[in-house]
Design an enzyme around this catalytic site. Structure first.
Site, PDB file in Angstrom:
ATOM      1  N   CYS A   2       0.840  -1.198   0.000  1.00  0.00           N
ATOM      2  CA  CYS A   2       0.000   0.000   0.000  1.00  0.00           C
ATOM      3  C   CYS A   2       0.877   1.250   0.000  1.00  0.00           C
ATOM      4  O   CYS A   2       2.012   1.233   0.435  1.00  0.00           O
ATOM      5  CB  CYS A   2      -0.956   0.040   1.176  1.00  0.00           C
ATOM      6  N   ARG A  27       5.984  -1.006  -4.337  1.00  0.00           N
ATOM      7  CA  ARG A  27       5.593  -1.561  -3.038  1.00  0.00           C
ATOM      8  C   ARG A  27       4.568  -2.673  -3.177  1.00  0.00           C
ATOM      9  O   ARG A  27       4.326  -3.428  -2.226  1.00  0.00           O
ATOM     10  CB  ARG A  27       5.026  -0.450  -2.147  1.00  0.00           C
ATOM     11  N   TRP A  73      -3.050  -2.701  -1.574  1.00  0.00           N
ATOM     12  CA  TRP A  73      -2.733  -4.122  -1.657  1.00  0.00           C
ATOM     13  C   TRP A  73      -3.771  -4.839  -0.816  1.00  0.00           C
ATOM     14  O   TRP A  73      -3.847  -4.654   0.392  1.00  0.00           O
ATOM     15  CB  TRP A  73      -1.323  -4.372  -1.117  1.00  0.00           C
ATOM     16  N   ASN A  98      -3.130   3.017   5.299  1.00  0.00           N
ATOM     17  CA  ASN A  98      -2.260   1.839   5.266  1.00  0.00           C
ATOM     18  C   ASN A  98      -2.340   1.164   6.628  1.00  0.00           C
ATOM     19  O   ASN A  98      -2.378   1.844   7.660  1.00  0.00           O
ATOM     20  CB  ASN A  98      -0.811   2.228   5.008  1.00  0.00           C
ATOM     21  N   GLY A  99      -2.311  -0.164   6.643  1.00  0.00           N
ATOM     22  CA  GLY A  99      -2.341  -0.892   7.903  1.00  0.00           C
ATOM     23  C   GLY A  99      -3.577  -1.765   8.027  1.00  0.00           C
ATOM     24  O   GLY A  99      -4.306  -1.996   7.054  1.00  0.00           O
ATOM     25  N   GLU A 482      18.299 -18.472  -0.424  1.00  0.00           N
ATOM     26  CA  GLU A 482      18.027 -17.200  -1.082  1.00  0.00           C
ATOM     27  C   GLU A 482      17.818 -17.396  -2.582  1.00  0.00           C
ATOM     28  O   GLU A 482      16.940 -16.770  -3.182  1.00  0.00           O
ATOM     29  CB  GLU A 482      19.184 -16.228  -0.816  1.00  0.00           C
ATOM     30  N   LYS A 486      14.386 -16.397  -4.603  1.00  0.00           N
ATOM     31  CA  LYS A 486      14.374 -15.501  -5.759  1.00  0.00           C
ATOM     32  C   LYS A 486      13.660 -16.144  -6.945  1.00  0.00           C
ATOM     33  O   LYS A 486      12.864 -15.505  -7.630  1.00  0.00           O
ATOM     34  CB  LYS A 486      15.805 -15.121  -6.162  1.00  0.00           C
ATOM     35  N   GLU A 489       9.788 -16.375  -6.302  1.00  0.00           N
ATOM     36  CA  GLU A 489       9.005 -15.150  -6.138  1.00  0.00           C
ATOM     37  C   GLU A 489       8.867 -14.359  -7.421  1.00  0.00           C
ATOM     38  O   GLU A 489       7.893 -13.617  -7.576  1.00  0.00           O
ATOM     39  CB  GLU A 489       9.577 -14.279  -5.016  1.00  0.00           C
ATOM     40  N   HIS A 505      17.868 -37.863   2.911  1.00  0.00           N
ATOM     41  CA  HIS A 505      16.852 -37.871   3.961  1.00  0.00           C
ATOM     42  C   HIS A 505      15.511 -37.367   3.451  1.00  0.00           C
ATOM     43  O   HIS A 505      14.709 -36.844   4.232  1.00  0.00           O
ATOM     44  CB  HIS A 505      17.336 -37.041   5.148  1.00  0.00           C
ATOM     45  N   LYS A 604       6.665  -4.932  -1.691  1.00  0.00           N
ATOM     46  CA  LYS A 604       8.056  -4.644  -1.357  1.00  0.00           C
ATOM     47  C   LYS A 604       8.252  -4.487   0.136  1.00  0.00           C
ATOM     48  O   LYS A 604       9.159  -5.047   0.723  1.00  0.00           O
ATOM     49  CB  LYS A 604       8.506  -3.373  -2.097  1.00  0.00           C
TER      50      LYS A 604
END
Length: 609
Positions: A2, A27, A73, A98-99, A482, A486, A489, A505, A604
């Protein structure tokens, strides 16, 4: 996650609002809208990109000298035009938010009894009706906002305008970031400084519980207790040009290639001499480093992976027990507090809700030796920590973090060396050698970037894949994590990472010719064991993609693709090995045709739980 922009000026603010929203697109959002005050409230909202909102605003000829705008968002309610902000109450006032308001159901029930009709599924709509309820009594917008936010439970950053107050913008924050931009006979609000760079670099960062009354010439800020408060103005180091794409196809590609500069800027002061100084982390750092007996690192996502690498470094080089924890889990478990531990929080934005909440929870447990490593100087995380280290990555626009990650690693390695030095585990000769290696690091990263054409050819083989496995050992296992993050996403290829020794395993059952296996192969003490793990993959028909140091003697053969980096870089090897994994993910996403900088369902800056 947002975005908010607001402006009060003596010129048409619509271009300012739209440009601000455009700069907040990174964002993450699914709808956008704006309201202006011009004899009444004029609103336009749209689903999708800010460009659609701009077209609609032009068609409707929206203009005004006061306005608020928002990119949403979706949390409460689907991404629809009715759920998009700003929300309006009885054509009198409008709110952007926002929130998350945790007590929205109780407030909604009460407001319905007062005669308010709800047109959206959002928690935000309770704010606009609650403010209106108080505003209706005496037409005092500041008083109405202050009374309303006193009843809100949860996180919020809000901007409020009223039809009858054409030069007044009221805002408030708790738990979500918000700042005021200062102009000449005009003022602004935003959730991120990047939104305001075209109009001002002079900003005031609001603190928890602040409510601000903003006009053309004056700003009054009240603290959580309702008292007038002085908040310092800051000149942002960022410039409008720093957030521009330039000649690159995507911000992620630009930011991958900015890593040599970002690392050089981050390390500049530290490696200028022949010895490291604890004051790099704050004036009290020497005292703090001398009295701690353990290290706890709290972070989320990519920053958590940086913390995992650091846990290997700190235990091996400094001899201090260290654990990295996912911040969103830490505060919800019964942990054994150690007030003598150094508590490190990592965040690119410094506004990550889970990390901030974890820091505050740790303080309640008695942790006072707090250190934040962050890319934003005036962020909440920095302000709430005793010690701090600022990475100099510059604005990171792509949702998938790249340069913020490697600069965090550089900062954590500096910290490791200082902790080792504090305990007499770093000889002067070793200190000089490490400083020299850090000086050479930007150049070595540049050499790895030169491998991009080869990585791009590999990425073509991933275009039709549904799954991938990433393998690493020791301090390179978090780098494998990581790499997997990447890939999934931004390309939406399902990827998982495992310590290579764990293949037998469970994960080995997944390996076949259709599942590429990416391996990180540095020339360290675990190399021979890793080679055995790679043979296990080949024996099951798996296709291997190996990022290997030049001196590992791993050669390409049928089913084994090898890309050679430089000779082994010692403890800095994880930083170099993460670069080709970033490039692989980027080019795989290009092959898949996904939205690289704004992947679906992601934001973001995660400013809500």
């Amino acid at each position: 996650m947002c975005g908010i922009v607001g402006a009060v000026a003596q010129r048409n603010v619509v271009p300012i609002l739209l440009e601000g929203l455009r700069r907040l697109e990174y964002r993450g959002y699914d709808s956008a809208g704006l309201v202006t005050v011009n004899g009444g409230l004029s609103r336009v909202r749209s689903i999708g990109r800010v460009a659609s909102l701009a077209e609609a605003a032009q068609v409707q000829k929206i203009h005004g000298h006061l306005g608020i705008a928002h990119t949403r968002w979706a949390t409460h309610g689907a991404p629809t035009e009715l759920n998009a902000h700003p929300h309006i109450s009885r054509d009198d006032l409008a709110v952007v938010h926002n929130g998350i308001i945790e007590n929205h159901e109780a407030l909604r029930s009460r407001l319905r009894e007062l005669g308010y009709a709800f047109t959206s599924e959002t928690d935000t709509e309770v704010i606009v009706h609650l403010v209106h309820h108080y505003y209706h009594a005496d037409k005092n917008l500041l008083s109405a906002v202050r009374r309303a936010v006193a009843e809100l439970h949860g996180a919020y950053a809000i901007g409020v305008v009223a039809r009858d107050a054409p030069h007044q913008l009221v805002c408030a924050r708790r738990g979500s970031p918000l700042l005021i931009g200062l102009g000449i006979e005009e003022n602004f609000i935003a959730s991120d400084i990047s939104a305001l760079l075209p109009v001002t670099q002079k900003v005031i960062y609001l603190e928890e519980g602040d409510v601000a009354d903003i006009g053309l010439l004056n700003i009054r800020i009240y603290d959580a207790g309702g008292n007038l408060a002085e908040r310092a103005a800051h000149i942002s180091e960022q410039s409008s040009e720093m957030a521009e794409l330039g000649n690159y196809r995507h911000f992620m590609q630009k930011e991958i290639h900015e890593q040599p500069r970002a690392l050089a800027d981050t390390l500049h002061d530290a490696v200028a001499g022949e010895s490291l100084l604890p004051e790099l982390f704050g004036v009290e750092a020497g005292e703090v480093f001398g009295c701690i007996n353990a290290v706890t690192i709290l972070a989320c996502g990519t920053s958590f992976h940086a913390g995992k690498v650091a846990s290997y470094w700190i235990e091996a080089l400094a001899g201090i027990p260290c654990r990295a924890e996912i911040a969103s889990e830490y505060r919800y478990r019964d942990s054994v507090a150690n007030p003598d531990a150094l508590l490190i929080t990592l965040s690119q934005s410094g506004e990550t809700a889970d990390t901030l909440a974890a820091l505050n929870h740790a303080k309640t447990l008695g942790h006072q030796h707090t250190l934040s490593i962050c890319n934003v100087p005036e962020s909440a995380l920095v302000r709430q920590s005793r010690l701090r280290f600022l990475t100099r990555a510059g604005p990171e626009i792509g949702v998938a973090s790249t340069k913020a990650f490697t600069t965090q690693l550089a900062a954590l390695f500096l910290l490791t060396l200082l902790l080792a030095k504090q305990r007499g585990r770093l000889t002067p000769a070793a200190e000089v050698a490490h400083i020299q290696a850090l000086r050479q690091l930007p150049g070595k990263v540049q050499q790895v970037l030169a491998l991009e054409p080869e990585v791009e050819r590999w990425a073509e083989r991933f275009a039709d894949k549904q799954h991938a496995l990433f393998l690493g050992r020791g301090m390179h296992y978090p780098i494998a994590m990581e790499g997997a993050l990447k890939l999934k996403e931004i390309s939406y290829i399902h990827a998982e990472a495992y310590p290579a020794g764990e293949l037998k395993h469970g994960p080995l059952a997944l390996v076949d010719k259709d599942m590429p296996v990416v391996a990180i192969a540095p020339n360290d003490i675990l190399l021979e064991k890793l080679k055995s793990n790679l043979q296990e993959v080949r024996a099951r028909g798996g296709e291997l993609y190996v990022f290997a140091d030049a001196d590992t003697h791993i050669v390409p053969s049928e089913g084994i693709h090898v890309l050679q980096l430089a000779d082994h870089a010692g403890p800095l090897s994880p930083i170099l090995h993460t670069i080709p994994l970033q490039m692989l993910s980027y080019h795989a996403a290009l092959q898949k045709g996904t939205d690289v900088d704004k992947p679906r369902n992601l934001a973001k800056s995660v400013t809500v739980e």
